[in-house]
Design a protein around this motif. Structure first.
Motif, PDB file in Angstrom:
ATOM      1  N   ALA A 141      -6.925   0.652   0.811  1.00 37.03           N
ATOM      2  CA  ALA A 141      -7.133  -0.673   1.385  1.00 37.03           C
ATOM      3  C   ALA A 141      -8.621  -0.982   1.489  1.00 37.03           C
ATOM      4  O   ALA A 141      -9.415  -0.130   1.897  1.00 37.03           O
ATOM      5  N   ALA A 165       0.832  -1.202   0.000  1.00 33.38           N
ATOM      6  CA  ALA A 165       0.000   0.000   0.000  1.00 33.38           C
ATOM      7  C   ALA A 165       0.869   1.257   0.000  1.00 33.38           C
ATOM      8  O   ALA A 165       0.570   2.241  -0.683  1.00 33.38           O
ATOM      9  N   GLY A 171      -2.822   5.463   1.863  1.00 31.27           N
ATOM     10  CA  GLY A 171      -2.864   4.251   1.057  1.00 31.27           C
ATOM     11  C   GLY A 171      -4.281   3.849   0.723  1.00 31.27           C
ATOM     12  O   GLY A 171      -5.246   4.470   1.186  1.00 31.27           O
TER      13      GLY A 171
END
Length: 247
Positions: free
Chosen positions: A61, A31, A59
């Motif tokens: 996710a 990430a 990031g």
């Protein structure tokens, strides 16, 4: 030092067993490189916390409940990723258990659990992503095996059998594929929660006694990163990563 991925080369990376250990370390590293990570595990609270931490660092996710022993659960996990991002670039089959014991202890339920998670779980993942990867004419399957797939030690007969099998099916898949990349990564002693699954207390104490030389899960995450960051025409087939001090 590798440069983080740009928007044009970021990948959709699905990781099983992502709530701790190698899976968590890989999720954080990939990430940070700019990839979209899809996190699968049974422990949804840990997954949610990991996803929140990754997104707090800018990031990407997506957490999703996953039981790799259930084909429908694996299919739902893959479909969630495909629905969100429109493709599946990498599957990291990482989920595993390691309840070591001597065969004459007859811990048959533990044998079956290892076969269900370590082997069938990998097959379920392959079955779920293969049609998508074939249709998009590309993809990468990374199977986490073990140095126990290269040798057999007392108390590890069934565990080793599952990891030998993962290496065998990975090689078969590689030979059947011309557009997909297939990588096997075999960790040596690595700090994770695997020893917690050992029900035989004497065996667990013996294994834990060896963990002083264990490498961090981040070392295996780096190996995953290395494999998936290669150009599309380069397939890193197998990596063995163990502590320097391990015999």
């Amino acid at each position: 030092m590798l440069c983080p991925s740009t928007a044009s080369d970021s990948k959709v990376v699905l990781i099983t067993g992502a709530s701790s250990g190698i899976g968590e370390a890989a999720a954080r590293l990939l990430a940070a490189d700019g990839h979209h990570v899809v996190l699968g595990a049974r422990r949804t609270e840990q997954l949610a916390a990991l996803a929140e931490s990754i997104e707090a660092g800018a990031g990407s996710a997506l957490p999703h409940l996953l039981d790799v022993t259930d084909p429908a659960s694996v299919q739902s996990f893959v479909e969630a990723a495909h629905d969100r991002y429109g493709r599946v670039d990498v599957l990291v089959n990482n989920a595993g258990v390691m309840p070591l014991s001597r065969l004459d202890a007859l811990r048959i339920d533990e044998w079956n659990r290892m076969i269900d998670v370590n082997l069938r779980g990998v097959l379920h993942g392959i079955a779920a992503v293969l049609p998508i990867m074939r249709a998009q004419r590309g993809g990468h399957i990374v199977n986490i095996a073990s140095v126990s797939g290269l040798r057999v030690d007392p108390t590890a007969a069934v565990y080793s059998a599952t990891k030998h099998a993962v290496r065998a099916l990975s090689e078969g898949l590689r030979q059947e594929s011309r557009e997909l990349r297939v990588t096997v990564i075999s960790p040596g002693l690595t700090r994770s929660e695997l020893t917690g699954s050992i029900g035989d207390s004497a065996v667990r104490e013996a294994v834990e006694g060896q963990m002083g030389i264990a490498i961090p899960a981040a070392a295996i995450a780096e190996a995953i990163r290395y494999a998936i960051d290669q150009p599309a025409e380069v397939d890193v087939n197998e990596l063995v990563v163990r502590p320097t001090a391990q015999g």
